[in-house]
Design an enzyme around this catalytic site. Structure first.
Site, PDB file in Angstrom:
ATOM      1  N   GLY A 246       0.808  -1.153   0.047  1.00 58.00           N
ATOM      2  CA  GLY A 246       0.101  -0.096  -0.058  1.00 58.00           C
ATOM      3  C   GLY A 246       0.819   1.326   0.173  1.00 58.00           C
ATOM      4  O   GLY A 246       0.245   2.430  -0.173  1.00 58.00           O
ATOM      5  N   GLU A 282       4.375  -6.816   1.190  1.00 63.91           N
ATOM      6  CA  GLU A 282       3.621  -7.151   0.007  1.00 63.91           C
ATOM      7  C   GLU A 282       3.765  -5.784  -1.045  1.00 63.91           C
ATOM      8  O   GLU A 282       2.674  -5.319  -1.597  1.00 63.91           O
ATOM      9  CB  GLU A 282       2.242  -7.598  -0.006  1.00 63.91           C
ATOM     10  CG  GLU A 282       2.107  -9.095   0.600  1.00 63.91           C
ATOM     11  CD  GLU A 282       0.704  -9.490   0.696  1.00 63.91           C
ATOM     12  OE1 GLU A 282      -0.150  -8.517   0.440  1.00 63.91           O
ATOM     13  OE2 GLU A 282       0.615 -10.604   1.429  1.00 63.91           O
ATOM     14  N   PRO A 283       4.825  -5.079  -1.254  1.00 62.58           N
ATOM     15  CA  PRO A 283       4.756  -3.949  -1.785  1.00 62.58           C
ATOM     16  C   PRO A 283       4.761  -4.224  -3.672  1.00 62.58           C
ATOM     17  O   PRO A 283       5.342  -5.300  -3.848  1.00 62.58           O
ATOM     18  CB  PRO A 283       6.214  -3.360  -1.660  1.00 62.58           C
ATOM     19  CG  PRO A 283       7.035  -4.562  -1.452  1.00 62.58           C
ATOM     20  CD  PRO A 283       6.177  -5.400  -0.727  1.00 62.58           C
ATOM     21  N   ARG A 285       3.189  -1.201  -6.223  1.00 59.07           N
ATOM     22  CA  ARG A 285       3.250  -0.077  -6.718  1.00 59.07           C
ATOM     23  C   ARG A 285       4.709   0.691  -6.407  1.00 59.07           C
ATOM     24  O   ARG A 285       5.200   1.116  -7.350  1.00 59.07           O
ATOM     25  CB  ARG A 285       2.186   0.977  -6.417  1.00 59.07           C
ATOM     26  CG  ARG A 285       1.963   2.250  -7.073  1.00 59.07           C
ATOM     27  CD  ARG A 285       1.011   3.048  -6.005  1.00 59.07           C
ATOM     28  NE  ARG A 285      -0.361   2.267  -5.775  1.00 59.07           N
ATOM     29  CZ  ARG A 285      -1.417   2.384  -6.920  1.00 59.07           C
ATOM     30  NH1 ARG A 285      -1.340   3.235  -7.895  1.00 59.07           N
ATOM     31  NH2 ARG A 285      -2.396   1.599  -6.602  1.00 59.07           N
ATOM     32  N   ARG A 321      -5.805   3.950 -15.765  1.00 59.97           N
ATOM     33  CA  ARG A 321      -5.836   4.632 -14.235  1.00 59.97           C
ATOM     34  C   ARG A 321      -6.452   5.943 -14.345  1.00 59.97           C
ATOM     35  O   ARG A 321      -7.514   6.379 -13.392  1.00 59.97           O
ATOM     36  CB  ARG A 321      -4.476   4.957 -13.849  1.00 59.97           C
ATOM     37  CG  ARG A 321      -3.695   3.342 -13.163  1.00 59.97           C
ATOM     38  CD  ARG A 321      -2.518   3.787 -12.398  1.00 59.97           C
ATOM     39  NE  ARG A 321      -2.808   4.332 -11.056  1.00 59.97           N
ATOM     40  CZ  ARG A 321      -2.920   5.603 -10.522  1.00 59.97           C
ATOM     41  NH1 ARG A 321      -2.282   6.292 -11.408  1.00 59.97           N
ATOM     42  NH2 ARG A 321      -3.371   5.920  -9.184  1.00 59.97           N
ATOM     43  N   TYR A 325      -9.836   6.021 -12.401  1.00 68.23           N
ATOM     44  CA  TYR A 325      -9.646   6.653 -10.657  1.00 68.23           C
ATOM     45  C   TYR A 325      -9.618   8.378 -10.925  1.00 68.23           C
ATOM     46  O   TYR A 325      -9.282   8.769  -9.977  1.00 68.23           O
ATOM     47  CB  TYR A 325      -8.418   5.990 -10.081  1.00 68.23           C
ATOM     48  CG  TYR A 325      -8.341   4.540 -10.151  1.00 68.23           C
ATOM     49  CD1 TYR A 325      -9.138   3.716  -9.594  1.00 68.23           C
ATOM     50  CD2 TYR A 325      -7.063   4.071 -10.595  1.00 68.23           C
ATOM     51  CE1 TYR A 325      -9.012   2.402  -9.548  1.00 68.23           C
ATOM     52  CE2 TYR A 325      -7.022   2.566 -10.323  1.00 68.23           C
ATOM     53  CZ  TYR A 325      -7.934   1.819  -9.922  1.00 68.23           C
ATOM     54  OH  TYR A 325      -7.769   0.328  -9.880  1.00 68.23           O
ATOM     55  N   CYS A 351     -12.944   5.567 -28.826  1.00 68.28           N
ATOM     56  CA  CYS A 351     -14.230   6.301 -28.779  1.00 68.28           C
ATOM     57  C   CYS A 351     -15.069   6.146 -27.608  1.00 68.28           C
ATOM     58  O   CYS A 351     -16.240   5.611 -27.119  1.00 68.28           O
ATOM     59  CB  CYS A 351     -15.332   5.262 -29.777  1.00 68.28           C
ATOM     60  SG  CYS A 351     -14.376   5.752 -31.548  1.00 68.28           S
ATOM     61  N   TYR A 380       0.445  -0.841 -12.351  1.00 67.86           N
ATOM     62  CA  TYR A 380      -1.114  -0.677 -13.074  1.00 67.86           C
ATOM     63  C   TYR A 380      -1.254   0.063 -14.533  1.00 67.86           C
ATOM     64  O   TYR A 380      -2.124   0.629 -14.579  1.00 67.86           O
ATOM     65  CB  TYR A 380      -2.024  -0.249 -11.926  1.00 67.86           C
ATOM     66  CG  TYR A 380      -1.715  -0.844 -10.721  1.00 67.86           C
ATOM     67  CD1 TYR A 380      -2.209  -2.194 -10.693  1.00 67.86           C
ATOM     68  CD2 TYR A 380      -1.117  -0.336  -9.649  1.00 67.86           C
ATOM     69  CE1 TYR A 380      -2.125  -2.976  -9.566  1.00 67.86           C
ATOM     70  CE2 TYR A 380      -0.831  -1.348  -8.516  1.00 67.86           C
ATOM     71  CZ  TYR A 380      -1.522  -2.371  -8.280  1.00 67.86           C
ATOM     72  OH  TYR A 380      -1.056  -3.012  -7.389  1.00 67.86           O
TER      73      TYR A 380
END
Length: 429
Positions: A246, A282-283, A285, A321, A325, A351, A380
Site C-alpha cells: 500500500g 507485499e509492496p 506500486r 488509471r 480513478y 471512442c 497498473y
C-alpha cells in the site's frame, strides 16, 4: 486526504524528460514505436535496496505484488534480488515460477480463489494462503485433504481502517469485500483444531493502495498486534504476520509526498515489537510505479469551441488509471525545446469520453509528431491494459544504464485475434 485528480490545475510545470536510465527516449521511440512502456531497471533496484536496508535485522520476506506489473523481465529482477511474490491468480503463480521466484517465497491472496487454483498452488508448494472467507478456508481444507497435504494459511483480518486513499483502492474498511472481522478471525482460531489439512498460524492485513500517510498503517498494525497478543495468550501459534503493501508514490510533482521506506518500516517495528515470527511485506506500486514511463506521440491538436484537445496515440486501453480513478499522471515532453505554454485536454483516440489523460493541463505547446512522456506508469499500466477498440497491446522495454531490451513486442493483429474462430462447429450441450 484525497487522491489528486486529473482535473486539478498544475501547481508548476514539471521538467521535460529527454532521457531515462541513461537512454535517449527520442531514439528509443523511433526504434520501437509508440505507444511504448519503458521501465528503469536501476530505479527498481534502488527501491529494492532501500526497502531491504530498512528491514535489516528483521526476519522479513518481501513478496512483490505481481498484479502491479507482471512482465517477466520485471519479475526476474525481483527474483534476482531475492524477493518473493504476492499472487492473486493461477496465472500470476505461473508467471512468478517461470521467472525464477521460488514457490517457498510465494503467498496467495484474493477473495475468489477457485479450487483449481488452490490445487495448483498446493502442487507448486507455495508458502501460504491469505484466506479471505470461511468458505475459502473450507475449500482449502477440502482440496488439501484430497491431496493428502497440509496447507499453511493466514487469516486476512479487516481492521476497519480508512486508508485515506481513493475509494476504489481502499480495502480495509468494514464495507469492503476483503478479509474478515477480528471477531470472525477469533472464531477461526478457536476452531482451528477441527482443521486436519490446514495449519492456520498466520495473520494478514492490507488496507489499501497509494497510501501517503503513516497514520492508517499505524492504526491497522496496532489493531493486528493486539489481536496477535490475544491469540498467543489463548495458546494459538502465530508464525507469521503479513503487513500487506500500500505504500504510495509520487504521481504529481510538487503535490504528492510519499512515505520513506525507513519511516514505514519504523511503524512496523514499533507496532509489532516483540513478535518473533516471520514478517511478510507485499509492496507492488512502490517498487515499480516511478520506474516506468509511457511514451506516446501527438497525433493532432483539435481546436474546440471551449478548449483545445491534444490527441495522443496512447489511449485508455493502454493506461486505464485516469479513466478508472480520475488519476493524475505528470505528462511532459521528451524534447527540451523551449516553446510558449498552452493548455489542453489530453486525450486518446478511443471512442469514449472517458479516454482522457488530463483536463486543462498546461505544458509547452505541442505539434503533431511530438513525443510525450507519461510518468509514473510502471505500476497498473501495462498489467491492466486491454485491446479495446481492437488496439494492440503496447510494446514494453527494460532500460538499464544506457542500454535497452525489448521485453514485450508490440502485439500483432494476428496475435490479438488468435483465439477467435467462425461459428462453424455447432454442438448441443
Amino acid at each position: 486526504m484525497t487522491a489528486p485528480s486529473l482535473q486539478d490545475g498544475p501547481a508548476f510545470l514539471p521538467a521535460p524528460q529527454p532521457r531515462f536510465d541513461g537512454v535517449d527516449l527520442q531514439a528509443l521511440a523511433a526504434r520501437l514505436g509508440t505507444p511504448l512502456y519503458a521501465y528503469s531497471a536501476n530505479a527498481i533496484r534502488q527501491r529494492i535496496r532501500e526497502l531491504q536496508q530498512a528491514l535489516h535485522g528483521l526476519d522479513a520476506t518481501v513478496c512483490y505484488a505481481v498484479k502491479a506489473n507482471s512482465n517477466r523481465a520485471i519479475l526476474e529482477l525481483m527474483a534476482t534480488a531475492g524477493l518473493g511474490a504476492d499472487i492473486v491468480s493461477a496465472g500470476e503463480l505461473r508467471r512468478a515460477l517461470d521467472a525464477g521466484i521460488p514457490a517457498a517465497r510465494i503467498v496467495f491472496s484474493g477473495v475468489g480463489k477457485t479450487e483449481q487454483e488452490i490445487d495448483a498452488a498446493l502442487d507448486a508448494g507455495i508458502a501460504r494462503f491469505n484466506v479471505e472467507s470461511l468458505d475459502e478456508l473450507r475449500a482449502i481444507e477440502r482440496v488439501a485433504g484430497a491431496r493428502g497435504a497440509t496447507a499453511r494459511a493466514a487469516v486476512r483480518v479487516n481492521p476497519d481502517v480508512d486508508a485515506l486513499t481513493h475509494a476504489k483502492i481502499s480495502t480495509g474498511r468494514a464495507e469492503n469485500k476483503f478479509g474478515v472481522s477480528i471477531a470472525e478471525a477469533r472464531d477461526w482460531f478457536a476452531e482451528r483444531g477441527q482443521l486436519r489439512h490446514v495449519r492456520l498460524d498466520g495473520l494478514h492485513v492490507h488496507i489499501g493502495s497509494q497510501i501517503l500517510d503513516l497514520k492508517p498503517f499505524r492504526l491497522a498494525l496496532h489493531r493486528v498486534a493486539a489481536f496477535w497478543r490475544e491469540l498467543v495468550q489463548a495458546g494459538h501459534p502465530v508464525a507469521s504476520i503479513d503487513v500487506g503493501g500500500g505504500l504510495g508514490v509520487r504521481y504529481r510533482a510538487g503535490h504528492d509526498q510519499a512515505v520513506a521506506a525507513a519511516d514505514y518500516v519504523g511503524v512496523i517495528r514499533e507496532a509489532l515489537a516483540g513478535f518473533d515470527g516471520r514478517l511478510l511485506l507485499e509492496p507492488g506500486r512502490w517498487l515499480v510505479a516511478e520506474a516506468g514511463v509511457l511514451l506516446t506521440r501527438v497525433l493532432r491538436i483539435k481546436h474546440g469551441g471551449e478548449r483545445d484537445f491534444l490527441v495522443l496515440d496512447a489511449a485508455m486501453n493502454d493506461l486505464q488509471r485516469p479513466s478508472l480513478y480520475d488519476a493524475w499522471h505528470d505528462i511532459v515532453p521528451a524534447s527540451t525545446q523551449t516553446r510558449p505554454l498552452a493548455t489542453y485536454d489530453i486525450v486518446g483516440p478511443v471512442c469514449e469520453t472517458g479516454d482522457t489523460f488530463a483536463r486543462g493541463r498546461t505544458l509547452r505547446a505541442c505539434e503533431p509528431g511530438d513525443l510525450l512522456v507519461i510518468q509514473g506508469t510502471g505500476a497498473y499500466g501495462a498489467s491492466m491494459a486491454s485491446t479495446y477498440n481492437s488496439r494492440p497491446l503496447a510494446a514494453e522495454a527494460l532500460l538499464d544504464g544506457g542500454r535497452y531490451a525489448l521485453v514485450r513486442r508490440r502485439q500483432s493483429h494476428q496475435e490479438m485475434v488468435a483465439g477467435e474462430q467462425s461459428a462453424q462447429d455447432w454442438e448441443t450441450p
